[in-house]
Write an enzyme that holds these catalytic residues in place. Structure first.
Site, PDB file in Angstrom:
ATOM      1  N   ARG A 199       0.816  -1.215   0.000  1.00 27.58           N
ATOM      2  CA  ARG A 199       0.000   0.000   0.000  1.00 27.58           C
ATOM      3  C   ARG A 199       0.846   1.260   0.000  1.00 27.58           C
ATOM      4  O   ARG A 199       0.434   2.295  -0.518  1.00 27.58           O
ATOM      5  CB  ARG A 199      -0.906   0.019   1.220  1.00 27.58           C
ATOM      6  CG  ARG A 199      -1.675  -1.257   1.392  1.00 27.58           C
ATOM      7  CD  ARG A 199      -2.420  -1.226   2.677  1.00 27.58           C
ATOM      8  NE  ARG A 199      -3.375  -0.139   2.691  1.00 27.58           N
ATOM      9  CZ  ARG A 199      -4.558  -0.182   2.117  1.00 27.58           C
ATOM     10  NH1 ARG A 199      -4.955  -1.264   1.518  1.00 27.58           N
ATOM     11  NH2 ARG A 199      -5.355   0.858   2.157  1.00 27.58           N
ATOM     12  N   CYS A 232      -7.216  -4.587   3.135  1.00 28.38           N
ATOM     13  CA  CYS A 232      -5.953  -4.853   3.824  1.00 28.38           C
ATOM     14  C   CYS A 232      -6.261  -5.712   5.038  1.00 28.38           C
ATOM     15  O   CYS A 232      -7.349  -5.613   5.613  1.00 28.38           O
ATOM     16  CB  CYS A 232      -5.336  -3.523   4.232  1.00 28.38           C
ATOM     17  SG  CYS A 232      -3.872  -3.667   5.244  1.00 28.38           S
ATOM     18  N   ASP A 272       2.254  -0.648  15.647  1.00 24.40           N
ATOM     19  CA  ASP A 272       3.132  -1.661  15.042  1.00 24.40           C
ATOM     20  C   ASP A 272       3.834  -2.534  16.089  1.00 24.40           C
ATOM     21  O   ASP A 272       4.568  -3.457  15.727  1.00 24.40           O
ATOM     22  CB  ASP A 272       4.175  -0.994  14.129  1.00 24.40           C
ATOM     23  CG  ASP A 272       3.547  -0.425  12.874  1.00 24.40           C
ATOM     24  OD1 ASP A 272       2.380  -0.748  12.587  1.00 24.40           O
ATOM     25  OD2 ASP A 272       4.229   0.355  12.169  1.00 24.40           O
ATOM     26  N   ILE A 292      -5.830   2.604  16.329  1.00 24.50           N
ATOM     27  CA  ILE A 292      -5.415   3.090  15.005  1.00 24.50           C
ATOM     28  C   ILE A 292      -6.073   2.290  13.874  1.00 24.50           C
ATOM     29  O   ILE A 292      -6.599   2.864  12.932  1.00 24.50           O
ATOM     30  CB  ILE A 292      -3.872   3.035  14.850  1.00 24.50           C
ATOM     31  CG1 ILE A 292      -3.177   3.761  16.019  1.00 24.50           C
ATOM     32  CG2 ILE A 292      -3.436   3.622  13.506  1.00 24.50           C
ATOM     33  CD1 ILE A 292      -3.398   5.249  16.094  1.00 24.50           C
ATOM     34  N   ARG A 302       8.696  -8.918   4.717  1.00 22.25           N
ATOM     35  CA  ARG A 302       8.364  -7.584   4.203  1.00 22.25           C
ATOM     36  C   ARG A 302       9.047  -6.501   5.032  1.00 22.25           C
ATOM     37  O   ARG A 302       9.337  -5.423   4.528  1.00 22.25           O
ATOM     38  CB  ARG A 302       6.854  -7.352   4.262  1.00 22.25           C
ATOM     39  CG  ARG A 302       6.074  -8.248   3.336  1.00 22.25           C
ATOM     40  CD  ARG A 302       4.631  -7.854   3.335  1.00 22.25           C
ATOM     41  NE  ARG A 302       4.485  -6.447   2.945  1.00 22.25           N
ATOM     42  CZ  ARG A 302       3.336  -5.839   2.751  1.00 22.25           C
ATOM     43  NH1 ARG A 302       2.214  -6.508   2.908  1.00 22.25           N
ATOM     44  NH2 ARG A 302       3.294  -4.575   2.405  1.00 22.25           N
TER      45      ARG A 302
HETATM   46  C1  EPZ Z   1       1.912   3.890   8.502  1.00 20.21           C
HETATM   47  O1  EPZ Z   1       0.819   3.477   7.698  1.00 20.21           O
HETATM   48  C2  EPZ Z   1       2.867   2.735   8.563  1.00 20.21           C
HETATM   49  N1  EPZ Z   1       3.314   2.423   7.208  1.00 20.21           N
HETATM   50  C3  EPZ Z   1       2.198   1.541   9.209  1.00 20.21           C
HETATM   51  O2  EPZ Z   1       3.160   0.522   9.353  1.00 20.21           O
HETATM   52  C4  EPZ Z   1       1.715   1.940  10.613  1.00 20.21           C
HETATM   53  O3  EPZ Z   1       0.992   0.884  11.187  1.00 20.21           O
HETATM   54  C5  EPZ Z   1       0.804   3.173  10.505  1.00 20.21           C
HETATM   55  O4  EPZ Z   1       1.493   4.246   9.800  1.00 20.21           O
HETATM   56  C6  EPZ Z   1       0.367   3.717  11.854  1.00 20.21           C
HETATM   57  O5  EPZ Z   1       1.473   4.056  12.629  1.00 20.21           O
HETATM   58  C7  EPZ Z   1       4.296   3.149   6.655  1.00 20.21           C
HETATM   59  O6  EPZ Z   1       4.817   4.092   7.218  1.00 20.21           O
HETATM   60  C8  EPZ Z   1       4.755   2.755   5.288  1.00 20.21           C
HETATM   61  P1  EPZ Z   1      -1.960   6.024   8.791  1.00 20.21           P
HETATM   62  P2  EPZ Z   1      -0.222   4.547   7.167  1.00 20.21           P
HETATM   63  O7  EPZ Z   1      -2.317   6.752   7.538  1.00 20.21           O
HETATM   64  O8  EPZ Z   1       0.443   5.827   6.940  1.00 20.21           O
HETATM   65  C9  EPZ Z   1      -6.747   6.017   8.603  1.00 20.21           C
HETATM   66  C10 EPZ Z   1       3.915  -1.746   9.417  1.00 20.21           C
HETATM   67  O9  EPZ Z   1       3.582  -2.797  10.022  1.00 20.21           O
HETATM   68  N2  EPZ Z   1      -6.599   6.723   7.322  1.00 20.21           N
HETATM   69  O10 EPZ Z   1      -1.205   6.747   9.827  1.00 20.21           O
HETATM   70  O11 EPZ Z   1      -0.944   3.918   6.030  1.00 20.21           O
HETATM   71  C11 EPZ Z   1      -6.200   4.592   8.512  1.00 20.21           C
HETATM   72  O12 EPZ Z   1      -7.140   3.701   7.940  1.00 20.21           O
HETATM   73  C12 EPZ Z   1       2.860  -0.803   8.895  1.00 20.21           C
HETATM   74  O13 EPZ Z   1       5.095  -1.443   9.167  1.00 20.21           O
HETATM   75  C13 EPZ Z   1      -7.714   7.187   6.674  1.00 20.21           C
HETATM   76  O14 EPZ Z   1      -8.843   7.028   7.124  1.00 20.21           O
HETATM   77  O15 EPZ Z   1      -1.201   4.686   8.396  1.00 20.21           O
HETATM   78  C14 EPZ Z   1      -5.851   4.310   9.943  1.00 20.21           C
HETATM   79  O16 EPZ Z   1      -7.013   3.900  10.625  1.00 20.21           O
HETATM   80  C15 EPZ Z   1       1.507  -1.329   8.761  1.00 20.21           C
HETATM   81  N3  EPZ Z   1      -7.534   7.856   5.482  1.00 20.21           N
HETATM   82  C16 EPZ Z   1      -5.387   5.677  10.468  1.00 20.21           C
HETATM   83  O17 EPZ Z   1      -5.928   6.631   9.559  1.00 20.21           O
HETATM   84  C17 EPZ Z   1      -6.300   8.068   4.935  1.00 20.21           C
HETATM   85  O18 EPZ Z   1      -6.216   8.693   3.865  1.00 20.21           O
HETATM   86  C18 EPZ Z   1      -3.887   5.885  10.561  1.00 20.21           C
HETATM   87  O19 EPZ Z   1      -3.280   5.405   9.387  1.00 20.21           O
HETATM   88  C19 EPZ Z   1      -5.178   7.608   5.627  1.00 20.21           C
HETATM   89  C20 EPZ Z   1      -5.348   6.936   6.814  1.00 20.21           C
END
Ligand code: EPZ
Length: 413
Positions: free
Chosen positions: A88, A112, A301, A323, A393
């Site tokens: 993603r 996901c 995480d 989260i 990964r």
């Molecule tokens: C980052 O994902 C990390 N990935 C994730 O790491 C981590 O779990 C996550 O941040 C939270 O800390 C990377 O940095 C590549 P978010 P990200 O946008 O950015 C919602 C791992 O295991 N949301 O901070 O995708 C979302 O669904 C991974 O290494 C929206 O609704 O996470 C979630 O509930 C997995 N709309 C919350 O916000 C959006 O446009 C926070 O997600 C974006 C997010």
């Protein structure tokens, strides 16, 4: 395949942070000059991002843990479905591509294993900077034929990659952008540091307000990625869950405060033998509650790994995941090993300590597989973890690193 029950002892070194390396690689698309990134972890997600950059037209050279990217020409400003569906974080190229070429086409990520994870917040930020966003046949198209225009933007909810994506687009937008309710993760700070070395003008990364003064263009740079705090945290839990004595080296203790606090409350003894290492010793553990939060709170995480630890702690632990809405897949597999865990919406209630016994289990995602490895290290007998490719990964040679501190672990075809 893991034979558990042996206390781990010794030193383990962590690698560079996957979640900082991914946006940093995407940031290289912002310049036609060469960017050299050190301490890029050789894990599967990074290989996917390198493939994506090559598809877009960049020259990517990998040598000895460092990666050089030269995006002299952008041939295809797009992230195809085949790559996005496996990772993603591919959507991180959206901001840099619209900023550099005035257009980008990125496949929408599908479902996901850990939650819905849409990218609407990334899109709202880019639209605020003047991009026109539309959706067609599973792809998001963003265009800004006259370039992007700096603007104030407040995230509805905190998003790590969303903050990085909008920040990368704003660095070459005309005028000032102020991002409010920005993510404060160390990875955001690291990407901002790289962008500033490339000539950007960013202030406030690491706080909720990031100010960006747009510049005309970025240039080449050299940068070394920060240590992986989640890998470090996983090894600290490995030390605790096996009642061992483990020193995690080449890490950044400041990025791990929330975890160290909870480990200490649980009765582990954590010290900082040097500015870049943490040592953990543990005997009897007691249960503590944790609630995942954005940084500097307890990282989602590390939730799965901490749940494994709580199965080995005396008492009741309530683990609240705020989260992601579906990040408890590991609980059911832990239960197959003998854990006593009840799920109730966003909470998992773990009663311990239970005797874990080796079983056949299935890894459902990256951190869930780390949690199963940890449980297996504490379990009696042999555990076989299937679909272990998930762990590759984000963890570099985890079996070799754990073997180095005495774990009886091997990879079988
Ligand atoms: C980052 O994902 C990390 N990935 C994730 O790491 C981590 O779990 C996550 O941040 C939270 O800390 C990377 O940095 C590549 P978010 P990200 O946008 O950015 C919602 C791992 O295991 N949301 O901070 O995708 C979302 O669904 C991974 O290494 C929206 O609704 O996470 C979630 O509930 C997995 N709309 C919350 O916000 C959006 O446009 C926070 O997600 C974006 C997010």
């Amino acid at each position: 395949m893991i034979r558990g029950g042996k206390p781990l002892e010794g030193e383990i070194a962590v690698g560079g942070a996957k979640n900082s390396a991914l946006p940093s690689l995407a940031a290289c698309l912002l310049t036609s000059e060469r960017v050299a990134l050190g301490r890029i972890p050789p894990v599967r997600d990074i290989a996917t991002m390198q493939k994506l950059l090559a598809h877009i037209g960049a020259r990517v050279t990998v040598a000895d843990g460092s990666v050089t990217v030269e995006a002299a020409k952008i041939k295809r400003p797009e992230a195809p479905y085949d790559l996005v569906k496996t990772m993603r974080a591919s959507s991180l190229v959206l901001g840099p591509l619209v900023a550099r070429c005035g257009r980008a086409r990125v496949s929408l990520p599908g479902g996901c294993a850990i939650g819905a994870r849409p990218i609407n917040l990334h899109l709202a930020g880019l639209e605020r900077l003047g991009a026109q966003v539309s959706q067609d046949r599973g792809y998001i198209e963003a265009v800004a034929p006259n370039g992007l225009e700096g603007a104030p933007f407040t995230f509805d909810r905190i998003s790590v990659t969303g903050t990085e994506d909008v920040m990368m687009a704003a660095v070459v937008a005309r005028g000032e952008t102020i991002i409010e309710n920005a993510a404060r993760e160390p990875e955001v700070v690291d990407v901002a540091a790289l962008l500033n070395k490339m000539g950007a003008s960013i202030e406030g990364a690491g706080t909720s307000t990031i100010r960006i003064e747009g510049v005309e263009k970025l240039h080449g740079a050299e940068h070394s990625i920060i240590p992986d705090r989640i890998e470090a945290g996983t090894f600290l839990v490995a030390g605790a869950i096996t009642h061992g004595d483990v020193t995690v080296t080449r890490c950044a203790p400041d990025h791990l405060r929330a975890l160290v606090e909870k480990l200490t409350q649980a009765g582990a003894h954590v010290t900082e033998p040097s500015p870049d290492s943490l040592r953990i010793r543990a005997r009897k553990l007691k249960s503590v509650d944790v609630k995942t939060e954005e940084h500097p709170g307890f990282a989602t995480d590390l939730q799965a790994q901490f749940m494994a630890l709580m199965t080995q702690s005396e008492g009741i632990s309530i683990i609240t995941e705020t989260i992601f809405e579906n990040r408890f897949m590991h609980a059911l597999e832990l239960a197959r090993m003998g854990a006593n865990i009840r799920l109730d919406g966003r909470q998992a209630i773990v009663a311990g300590a239970t005797r874990l016994s080796g079983a056949q289990v299935i890894a459902s995602d990256l951190r869930a597989s780390a949690s199963l490895v940890l449980a297996a290290l504490a379990a009696k007998g042999e555990t076989v973890i299937d679909r272990v490719y998930h762990i590759d990964r984000g963890y570099e040679k985890i079996e070799a690193k754990l073997k180095g501190v005495g774990a009886r672990i091997r990879r079988v075809k």
